[in-house]
Design a protein around this motif. Structure first.
Motif, short mmCIF file in Angstrom:
data_model
loop_
_atom_site.label_atom_id
_atom_site.label_comp_id
_atom_site.label_asym_id
_atom_site.label_seq_id
_atom_site.Cartn_x
_atom_site.Cartn_y
_atom_site.Cartn_z
N LYS A 1 -1.70 1.66 9.71
CA LYS A 1 -1.01 0.40 9.23
C LYS A 1 0.57 0.60 9.23
N CYS A 2 0.71 1.86 9.29
CA CYS A 2 2.09 1.49 8.83
C CYS A 2 2.95 3.02 9.56
N ARG B 1 7.85 3.89 6.38
CA ARG B 1 7.65 2.50 6.55
C ARG B 1 8.61 1.74 6.06
N SER C 1 -6.97 7.22 4.26
CA SER C 1 -7.03 6.65 4.06
C SER C 1 -6.92 5.15 4.35
N CYS C 2 -6.09 4.57 5.23
CA CYS C 2 -6.05 3.64 6.07
C CYS C 2 -7.35 2.94 6.67
N HIS D 1 3.75 5.36 3.94
CA HIS D 1 4.40 4.25 3.00
C HIS D 1 5.80 4.27 3.07
N CYS E 1 1.43 -1.08 0.23
CA CYS E 1 0.08 -0.19 0.13
C CYS E 1 1.18 1.39 -0.06
N CYS F 1 -1.16 6.48 1.45
CA CYS F 1 -1.38 7.96 2.02
C CYS F 1 0.59 7.62 1.96
S1 SF4 Z 1 -0.80 3.22 6.58
FE1 SF4 Z 1 -2.30 2.44 5.76
S2 SF4 Z 1 -3.28 4.08 3.94
FE2 SF4 Z 1 -1.61 4.62 4.84
S3 SF4 Z 1 0.60 3.35 3.20
FE3 SF4 Z 1 0.25 2.54 4.60
S4 SF4 Z 1 -1.16 0.52 5.18
FE4 SF4 Z 1 -1.43 2.06 3.09
#
Ligand code: SF4
Length: 231
Positions: free
Chosen positions: A125-126, A64, A141-142, A61, A55, A58
């Motif tokens: 998730k990041c 992360r 976004s998530c 990424h 992903c 947002c």
């Molecule tokens: S926080 Fe969520 S939406 Fe943003 S890059 Fe990570 S997985 Fe994708």
């Protein structure tokens, strides 16, 4: 895909065939509606993970190391949702594995459950750089993927850990101090907010309130299971 969804799709196909027979070969449907329709289908967690992919929806990424999807029982009754991965989680790709995670494990065990019996996820998730708070566009976004995870797991009760989790799930600006310890509703699922374990590490005197909230969760689960057994 469950039996009900299969039936709905088969009925829809039959109806489209009928329209085709009447000479109607296209329908005025907007992209948003089409996307919603796809999203409304209940996916397995593996399908949600596949849809998320590598992903880049947002800006998180960029910094992360790993996407921390979530882990635990795919059919958990109780789900914990925190804010976002920290350093240890980013390295290991697992939620709540650092110091705050160890405290969360104890909190879960305080109501005679194990990490394997519940499901643990986060609002984003990041890892936000330097553990800053997630920003509204990142949360937005998530969020669809978290909702898909919730739809897939169908927990009976969610414990929202900390301000961002409680405010996002309950769509409110109210403070965690006002929200904690009360039961709310999210699409038929109970939500009970409490303090984030990282906050407890900095403010150990607030642990008592979290134990009280956990007792409420245990009581609710107990009463609910009894009602189910009687049905
Ligand atoms: S926080 Fe969520 S939406 Fe943003 S890059 Fe990570 S997985 Fe994708």
């Amino acid at each position: 895909m469950d039996e009900h969804s299969r039936e709905m799709i088969s009925e829809l196909k039959a109806y489209l065939e009928y329209l085709k027979g009447m000479g109607i070969v296209s329908l005025p449907i907007s992209e948003n509606i089409a996307e919603e329709a796809i999203r409304s289908e209940t996916l397995t967690l593996a399908e949600v993970r596949e849809e998320l992919g590598d992903c880049k929806r947002c800006k998180l990424h960029r910094t992360r190391r790993t996407i921390v999807f979530g882990e635990g029982n795919e059919k958990a009754t109780l789900m914990f949702i925190g804010e976002g991965p920290g350093y240890d989680e980013d390295v290991q790709g697992r939620p709540f594995v650092g110091k705050a995670g160890q405290l969360l494990t104890k909190i879960i065990q305080s109501i005679d459950l194990s990490r394997e019996e519940v499901y643990i996820a986060n609002i984003v998730k990041c890892r936000p750089p330097q553990n800053r708070n997630p920003e509204p566009d990142e949360i937005e976004s998530c969020h669809p993927f978290l909702m898909e995870q919730i739809d897939s797991i169908q927990p009976k009760i969610i414990c929202a850990l900390g301000t961002f989790s409680a405010q996002t799930l309950l769509k409110t600006d109210a403070k965690i101090t006002a929200l904690r310890g009360k039961l709310y509703d999210l699409k038929g699922i109970k939500v009970i907010p409490t303090y984030h374990p990282a906050f407890l590490l900095r403010n150990p005197e607030r642990k008592r309130e979290v134990w009280e909230d956990m007792k409420k969760i245990a009581e609710w689960l107990n009463n609910n299971n009894k009602t189910e057994e009687m049905e």
